[in-house]
Design a protein around this motif. Structure first.
Motif, mmCIF file in Angstrom:
data_model
loop_
_atom_site.group_PDB
_atom_site.id
_atom_site.type_symbol
_atom_site.label_atom_id
_atom_site.label_comp_id
_atom_site.label_asym_id
_atom_site.label_seq_id
_atom_site.Cartn_x
_atom_site.Cartn_y
_atom_site.Cartn_z
ATOM 1 N N LEU A 132 31.443 52.020 70.775
ATOM 2 C CA LEU A 132 31.631 50.808 71.675
ATOM 3 C C LEU A 132 31.562 49.762 71.102
ATOM 4 C CD1 LEU A 132 29.679 52.175 74.912
ATOM 5 C CD2 LEU A 132 32.057 51.646 74.631
ATOM 6 N N ARG A 176 34.396 45.975 72.748
ATOM 7 C CA ARG A 176 34.328 44.905 73.027
ATOM 8 C C ARG A 176 35.376 43.855 72.662
ATOM 9 N NH1 ARG A 176 30.334 41.687 69.524
ATOM 10 N NH2 ARG A 176 30.939 42.448 67.369
ATOM 11 N N TYR A 235 29.864 42.772 84.257
ATOM 12 C CA TYR A 235 29.789 43.935 83.683
ATOM 13 C C TYR A 235 30.995 44.734 83.687
ATOM 14 C CZ TYR A 235 29.284 46.549 88.301
ATOM 15 O OH TYR A 235 29.124 46.646 89.425
ATOM 16 N N PHE A 236 32.142 44.462 84.491
ATOM 17 C CA PHE A 236 33.361 45.032 84.429
ATOM 18 C C PHE A 236 34.184 44.479 83.529
ATOM 19 C CE2 PHE A 236 32.097 45.968 88.679
ATOM 20 C CZ PHE A 236 32.319 47.279 88.725
ATOM 21 N N LYS A 237 33.676 43.399 83.012
ATOM 22 C CA LYS A 237 34.687 42.739 81.799
ATOM 23 C C LYS A 237 33.938 42.966 80.317
ATOM 24 C CE LYS A 237 36.293 39.571 85.121
ATOM 25 N NZ LYS A 237 36.614 38.066 85.260
ATOM 26 N N SER A 238 34.908 43.701 79.692
ATOM 27 C CA SER A 238 34.226 44.366 78.420
ATOM 28 C C SER A 238 34.367 42.985 77.300
ATOM 29 C CB SER A 238 34.971 45.386 77.916
ATOM 30 O OG SER A 238 36.287 45.307 77.867
ATOM 31 N N LEU A 260 38.053 47.201 81.256
ATOM 32 C CA LEU A 260 37.301 47.469 82.759
ATOM 33 C C LEU A 260 37.760 46.244 83.406
ATOM 34 C CD1 LEU A 260 34.061 49.143 81.980
ATOM 35 C CD2 LEU A 260 36.145 50.404 82.666
ATOM 36 N N LEU A 304 24.349 45.771 85.173
ATOM 37 C CA LEU A 304 24.148 47.340 85.860
ATOM 38 C C LEU A 304 23.147 48.122 84.863
ATOM 39 C CD1 LEU A 304 24.959 48.825 88.411
ATOM 40 C CD2 LEU A 304 26.732 49.843 86.882
ATOM 41 N N LEU A 339 28.683 44.643 75.357
ATOM 42 C CA LEU A 339 29.298 45.891 75.767
ATOM 43 C C LEU A 339 29.389 45.887 77.444
ATOM 44 C CD1 LEU A 339 27.758 48.495 73.492
ATOM 45 C CD2 LEU A 339 29.789 47.103 73.238
ATOM 46 N N PRO A 340 30.139 46.528 77.881
ATOM 47 C CA PRO A 340 30.244 46.736 79.616
ATOM 48 C C PRO A 340 28.956 47.595 79.822
ATOM 49 C CG PRO A 340 32.013 47.867 78.563
ATOM 50 C CD PRO A 340 31.609 47.049 77.340
ATOM 51 N N PRO A 341 28.041 47.135 80.608
ATOM 52 C CA PRO A 341 26.772 47.806 80.982
ATOM 53 C C PRO A 341 27.010 49.262 81.378
ATOM 54 C CG PRO A 341 26.628 45.558 81.735
ATOM 55 C CD PRO A 341 28.150 45.685 81.179
ATOM 56 N N LEU A 342 28.160 49.349 82.422
ATOM 57 C CA LEU A 342 28.225 50.500 82.866
ATOM 58 C C LEU A 342 28.549 51.604 82.068
ATOM 59 C CD1 LEU A 342 29.413 51.669 85.606
ATOM 60 C CD2 LEU A 342 31.737 51.433 84.705
ATOM 61 N N ILE A 343 29.263 51.456 80.949
ATOM 62 C CA ILE A 343 29.242 52.366 79.911
ATOM 63 C C ILE A 343 28.025 52.475 78.958
ATOM 64 C CG2 ILE A 343 30.611 53.168 77.941
ATOM 65 C CD1 ILE A 343 31.687 54.284 80.664
ATOM 66 N N SER A 344 27.503 51.205 78.479
ATOM 67 C CA SER A 344 26.467 51.050 77.450
ATOM 68 C C SER A 344 25.242 51.801 77.902
ATOM 69 C CB SER A 344 26.330 49.472 76.891
ATOM 70 O OG SER A 344 25.644 48.937 77.805
ATOM 71 N N PHE A 381 22.205 45.267 74.241
ATOM 72 C CA PHE A 381 23.606 45.750 74.091
ATOM 73 C C PHE A 381 24.701 44.913 75.322
ATOM 74 C CE2 PHE A 381 21.953 49.328 71.754
ATOM 75 C CZ PHE A 381 22.654 49.246 70.870
ATOM 76 N N LEU A 440 27.186 54.654 71.618
ATOM 77 C CA LEU A 440 27.253 53.110 71.428
ATOM 78 C C LEU A 440 27.746 52.474 70.232
ATOM 79 C CD1 LEU A 440 23.266 52.719 72.395
ATOM 80 C CD2 LEU A 440 25.368 51.676 73.436
#
Lengths: 330, 337
Positions: free
Chosen positions: B317, B322, B334-337, B271, A77, A130-135, A124, B314
């Protein structure tokens, strides 16, 4: 995949039957309805001028939705596309001068910058994991901050011949916005013939499976962001040309609109399902909806409300085939 | 979770790491601006982080319930709390109980709409909550015509913006009421999540929806309920925010949605659902608010603040949001960190 299998003996009805199973089919029906509504509200809807002016505003949204579509297909995303577009308009408007060479160089630089922004996100999401939603929310802040640094207030310079070109035609027939859109579609057709296209679907659909079959998942994710960068660049250029000004806030609304367009177009947010054609249809739908709100003379106070409601309705329509599937399962 | 030695556990437990980061941020602030880590200033920063912390509570419930649960409508729901409570209170304490009940009920109901769309229509949570948030925000604009009526009552102002004051020796200690409320709520929430059936159901449907379903849990209904709770906590946050700012404003909820998600991710809540503790989200909310406070004290312009905020987020994170990624296989979507 979603491609319609063409059989030499298949008639038009068979084609339609096949397409009715496609993920973008509900969106297509909504599109036909919307065109009918628009045409009845605006008698000149099908005239050349009206099509041209419509595409002048639709093209940036369509291109950025294609970019978002590629990223979502790969199971990611991008919430930074809007800030990326704004940054692009600021970079280009601050460098452009009247000469043709400067225009060419700045456009090339713009594409390079956009691809670099995509790569930054891709590293990233792909390599760091990293989860793209937040990154991408974090990179969104960075891009917006950079745009504000370059241009605290809207400004810069776009040569007159350049933004007039956007309002003109190629070979006196094809309006330039449609021409740029065709370039974008051409790039996508080329991508479709490469292995990367299949890898994107494979990674988006089942990353573990893709990894087990030897696909470098993190590289594919990076590639998806980089390829999306090309489309985002075209979108940014179109946005710059349609407004003729560099503005750090110009692209902000495109982030959520692109996600909405992609989902309306039948691409699954889980990745791996849907087609870029769907993203294009979704973007046109959203553009036409905004048109209807405009022609129905909804006051600006309620436009957000109307838009949200329409998105909810069109999403509920898109949910119907899924429900049908589920009831069949049970 | 396998047993780890005490020392190693301190640096692998995300909640503990988050609180260490909070301390580090305050030390950085103190070095830059003496007085930043004074008790009363710490309380002021914690007071502002309460509102984000309440939104993160709703977000925590939704995310833990799994199936890619996420709530982007917390900002508009917060505005619902602000506008509703001010319209009912009209500056009078006598309406306080009514306002509280209506705010909680309305937030809960509006949240359930999210849940219904997600559970029963199968719309992706990201999109459903986003679109519903736009509708709610637009409706508020529509109803109030852009000028929300009323204001906070003295009691709400005390709870939202006032402090409990007492003398400790010669030192005047001020503890904001919202912090006391926050501590009470946090204890209740931790108890509910760890010790009650309801809490276990949320973890259960988040870990394995199908297994929970086969055990006879109505997963769809409980997931819908989690969105109801999210709306309720957000509206509650909005009511106290009105106490903090006194006069209602339609823009108070803007820019709260994604930070509330960032807060829980920083706090180690996956997530993907089914894991994590609200305590981490508390730390995450405090980290983000402290960071914002430091950036204001440093007097960067808006652009500088944005860039630094983005980079620090960043870095946070990358440091530990992760999972222990040993291989590509861990990166699923993308929901799975």
């Amino acid at each position: 995949m979603d491609r319609v299998v063409k059989n030499r003996t298949s008639s038009f009805i068979d084609l339609l039957k096949n397409y009715s199973k496609d993920s973008s089919f509900p969106a297509f029906i909504v599109l036909v309805l919307l065109v009918a509504i628009n045409a009845s509200l605006q008698p000149t809807f099908f005239s050349y001028d009206s099509i041209k002016s419509n595409f002048m505003t639709f093209t940036p949204l369509i291109l950025i939705s294609m970019a978002q579509g590629i990223i979502i297909l790969s199971g990611n995303l991008d919430l930074s596309v809007g800030a990326g577009m704004s940054l692009l308009t600021c970079v280009m408007a601050s460098l452009l001068t009247d000469s043709i060479t400067s225009v060419i160089l700045v456009v090339l630089l713009g594409i390079a910058v956009s691809v670099a922004l995509g790569a930054f996100n891709g590293v990233f999401a792909g390599h760091v994991g990293l989860p793209p939603l937040i990154s991408t929310f974090a990179t969104n802040a960075i891009f917006f901050g950079l745009a504000m640094t370059i241009m605290p207030l809207p400004g810069g310079y776009v040569p007159k011949f350049f933004y007039r070109w956007y309002r003109g035609d190629i070979l006196k027939v094809i309006p330039v916005p449609i021409f740029i859109l065709l370039i974008g579609i051409g790039v996508w057709v080329i991508i479709k013939r490469t292995a990367v296209y299949r890898y994107i679907y494979a990674v988006g659909g089942n990353a573990e499976g893709a990894y087990s079959s030897g696909i470098k998942v993190s590289n594919v994710k990076l590639m998806a962001y980089v390829l999306a960068g090309i489309f985002a660049a075209l979108a940014g250029i179109c946005l710059l040309l349609s407004t003729a000004i560099g503005d750090p806030r110009a692209g902000l609304s495109y982030t959520l609109n692109s996600v909405a367009a992609v989902v309306i177009g039948g691409i699954s947010l889980k990745g791996g399902k849907g087609s870029i054609g769907g993203a294009i249809v979704g973007a046109i739908i959203l553009g036409l909806l905004i048109n209807i709100i405009f022609f129905a003379q909804v006051s600006s106070l309620y436009q957000g409300f109307a838009r949200g409601l329409i998105i909810v309705i069109s999403l509920s329509l898109a949910a119907i085939p899924k429900l049908r599937e589920e009831s069949r399962k049970i | 979770m396998n047993a780890k030695s005490g020392f190693k556990k301190i640096f692998t437990d995300k909640v503990i790491v988050s609180f260490i980061i909070v301390v580090v941020l305050f030390i950085i602030g103190e070095i830059a601006v003496p007085g930043f880590a004074a008790f009363n200033h710490i309380m002021t920063v914690l007071q502002t982080s309460f509102f984000l912390g309440m939104l993160s509570l709703g977000q925590t419930v939704v995310v833990i319930s799994g199936k890619e649960g996420i709530d982007l409508s917390v900002g508009p729901m917060l505005t619902v709390g602000v506008i509703t409570s001010s319209a009912i209170l009209m500056g009078k304490d006598s309406n306080f109980a009514l306002a509280l009940v209506v705010v909680l009920a309305l937030g809960f109901t509006l949240g359930l709409v999210n849940g219904a769309g997600i559970s029963f229509l199968g719309i992706a949570p990201l999109i459903m909550t986003l679109a519903w948030g736009i509708v709610v925000e637009g409706s508020l604009l529509f109803i109030t015509n852009g000028f929300p009526p009323g204001k906070a009552s003295p009691l709400l102002e005390l709870l939202g913006g006032g402090s409990l004051k007492f003398n400790l020796g010669s030192y005047l200690v001020e503890i904001p009421w919202v912090i006391i409320i926050w501590i009470v709520i946090t204890l209740i929430v931790l108890y509910v999540f760890k010790r009650t059936t309801l809490g276990r159901i949320f973890y259960g449907i988040g870990t394995n929806d199908r297994a929970a379903n086969l055990l006879g849990i109505r997963t769809k209904q409980f997931r819908m309920l989690s969105y109801g709770f999210s709306g309720m906590f957000s509206a509650f946050s909005g009511m106290l925010l009105l106490g903090y700012v006194t006069n209602p404003n339609l823009n108070l909820g803007i820019n709260y949605g994604l930070p509330s998600i960032a807060a829980i991710v920083i706090g180690g809540i996956s997530l993907a659902g089914g894991a994590g503790s609200y305590l981490g989200a508390v730390a995450g909310a405090i980290i983000l608010s402290t960071l914002a406070s430091i950036l204001v004290t440093f007097q960067f312009g808006e652009s500088g603040r944005q860039i630094i905020f983005g980079f620090v987020l960043l870095i946070l994170l990358v440091l530990y949001a992760r999972k222990n990624l040993s291989r590509d296989t861990k990166q699923i979507n993308y929901f799975k960190s």
